[in-house]
Design an enzyme around this catalytic site. Structure first.
Site, mmCIF file in Angstrom:
data_model
loop_
_atom_site.group_PDB
_atom_site.id
_atom_site.type_symbol
_atom_site.label_atom_id
_atom_site.label_comp_id
_atom_site.label_asym_id
_atom_site.label_seq_id
_atom_site.Cartn_x
_atom_site.Cartn_y
_atom_site.Cartn_z
ATOM 1 N N LYS A 153 0.875 -1.187 0.000
ATOM 2 C CA LYS A 153 0.000 0.000 0.000
ATOM 3 C C LYS A 153 0.908 1.231 0.000
ATOM 4 C CE LYS A 153 -4.327 1.353 2.242
ATOM 5 N NZ LYS A 153 -5.108 1.631 1.052
HETATM 6 N N1 PMP Z 1 -7.798 -2.004 -3.134
HETATM 7 C C1 PMP Z 1 -7.300 -0.761 -2.985
HETATM 8 C C2 PMP Z 1 -6.621 -0.122 -4.157
HETATM 9 C C3 PMP Z 1 -7.423 -0.091 -1.757
HETATM 10 O O1 PMP Z 1 -6.936 1.136 -1.606
HETATM 11 C C4 PMP Z 1 -8.093 -0.734 -0.685
HETATM 12 C C5 PMP Z 1 -8.258 -0.026 0.623
HETATM 13 N N2 PMP Z 1 -7.136 -0.199 1.446
HETATM 14 C C6 PMP Z 1 -8.579 -2.030 -0.891
HETATM 15 C C7 PMP Z 1 -8.415 -2.635 -2.124
HETATM 16 C C8 PMP Z 1 -9.266 -2.780 0.212
HETATM 17 O O2 PMP Z 1 -8.326 -3.159 1.173
HETATM 18 P P1 PMP Z 1 -8.741 -3.369 2.694
HETATM 19 O O3 PMP Z 1 -9.901 -4.285 2.701
HETATM 20 O O4 PMP Z 1 -7.532 -3.994 3.306
HETATM 21 O O5 PMP Z 1 -9.076 -2.035 3.247
#
Ligand code: PMP
Length: 298
Positions: A153
């Protein structure tokens, strides 16, 4: 709107007022998007405040820093403890937590020499994506996994998300459905995706997507409910006009889709297995004792 004069954040070893914290204009993070971050929800539960899957989020943050070769020495437990302390100092229970690892001043394209952790939080008033969404297939592709560590991320990746999300808004849609570089469905600008057809759920496999913690929770819930689910590559054509679809993410939770490229999903949302999963997800994060669906109890 994210902070006021009283808001406290954790920043680089101490708790300080958000309004007084300073970062460096010569930072690699600012110039090159070289920062890693997380988005975590805290919920009011019986007897207090609970981070939902805080450990999983901080494990991912540490992995993201590792992929990017950033020095980052905190343990997951320290990060979880600092987050509860940040929430307590602000008196927050229902909140969104945004930890970010920033790097020191350096104009070179070499790895970070020193990192700084900030943990910011704000109260969650919700309604982020509570209505059913009309989405469109984006003209932008997700970052190519041969060019980026897409499973990390990283702040810089979100320039792509801004392009895709804004394109959709400019065209009168709520969100973008973004494809991978081969033309298969990947995810949205900030959430993972599932669709449902004839009693089976489908979601893209890991590879070109952020491995969402909410996505993993949905897969767990499917297992508990005996809902068939397949991880497979599919095109937007295969997804259009199926029974139901939803985005899932920490902030979005589970949000129903109304249509893809103006083709509506067939089922009344409340009739779908997806709606059942949405209720189960709410119960899971809020630690509600039982949810009952006809003869199923979790
Ligand atoms: N894809 C992207 C590009 C994101 O930014 C997020 C949010 N963090 C997610 C998927 C979903 O991830 P999570 O369930 O861990 O929040």
């Amino acid at each position: 709107m994210y902070y006021n004069e009283q808001t406290i954040i954790y920043f680089n070893g101490s708790f300080v007022k958000a309004a007084e914290a300073k970062t460096d204009l010569y930072s690699q993070s600012l110039h090159y998007g070289y920062a890693v971050f997380e988005g975590i929800r805290s919920y009011p539960v019986a007897g207090g405040t609970r981070l939902f899957k805080g450990e999983e989020h901080y494990d991912r943050l540490r992995r993201s820093a590792e992929y990017m070769k950033m020095p980052f020495a905190y343990t997951t437990q320290q990060l979880v403890d600092l987050t509860y302390e940040t929430l307590a100092r602000n008196g927050f229970t229902d909140a969104y937590v945004r930890p970010i690892v920033l790097c020191s001043p350096n104009m070179a394209l070499s790895k970070g020499r020193e990192s700084f952790l900030a943990i910011e939080a704000w109260e969650w008033t919700n309604g982020y994506m509570s209505n059913k969404m009309r989405i469109m297939t984006s003209s932008y592709a997700r970052p190519n996994p041969k060019a980026f560590h897409v499973e990390a991320k990283v702040s810089g990746h979100y320039v792509n998300s801004i392009l895709a999300c804004q394109e959709a808004r400019d065209k009168g849609y709520d969100e973008a459905l973004v494809l991978d570089s081969e033309g298969y469905v990947a995810e949205s600008s900030g959430a993972n995706i599932f669709y449902e057809n004839d009693g089976v759920l489908y979601t893209p496999p890991l590879g070109s997507i952020l491995p969402g913690i909410t996505r993993a929770t949905v897969l767990e819930l499917c297992q508990e409910f005996n809902i068939p689910v397949e991880e497979k590559l599919f095109t937007p054509e295969e997804m259009r006009g199926t029974d139901a679809g939803f985005f899932c993410g920490t902030a979005a939770e589970i949000v129903a889709l109304a249509s893809l490229d103006d083709v509506p999903f067939r089922l009344d949302w409340e009739e779908s297995l997806s709606a059942m999963l949405q209720k189960a997800y709410t119960a899971r994060v809020r630690e509600l004792p039982h949810v009952q669906f006809e003869n199923l109890t979790i």
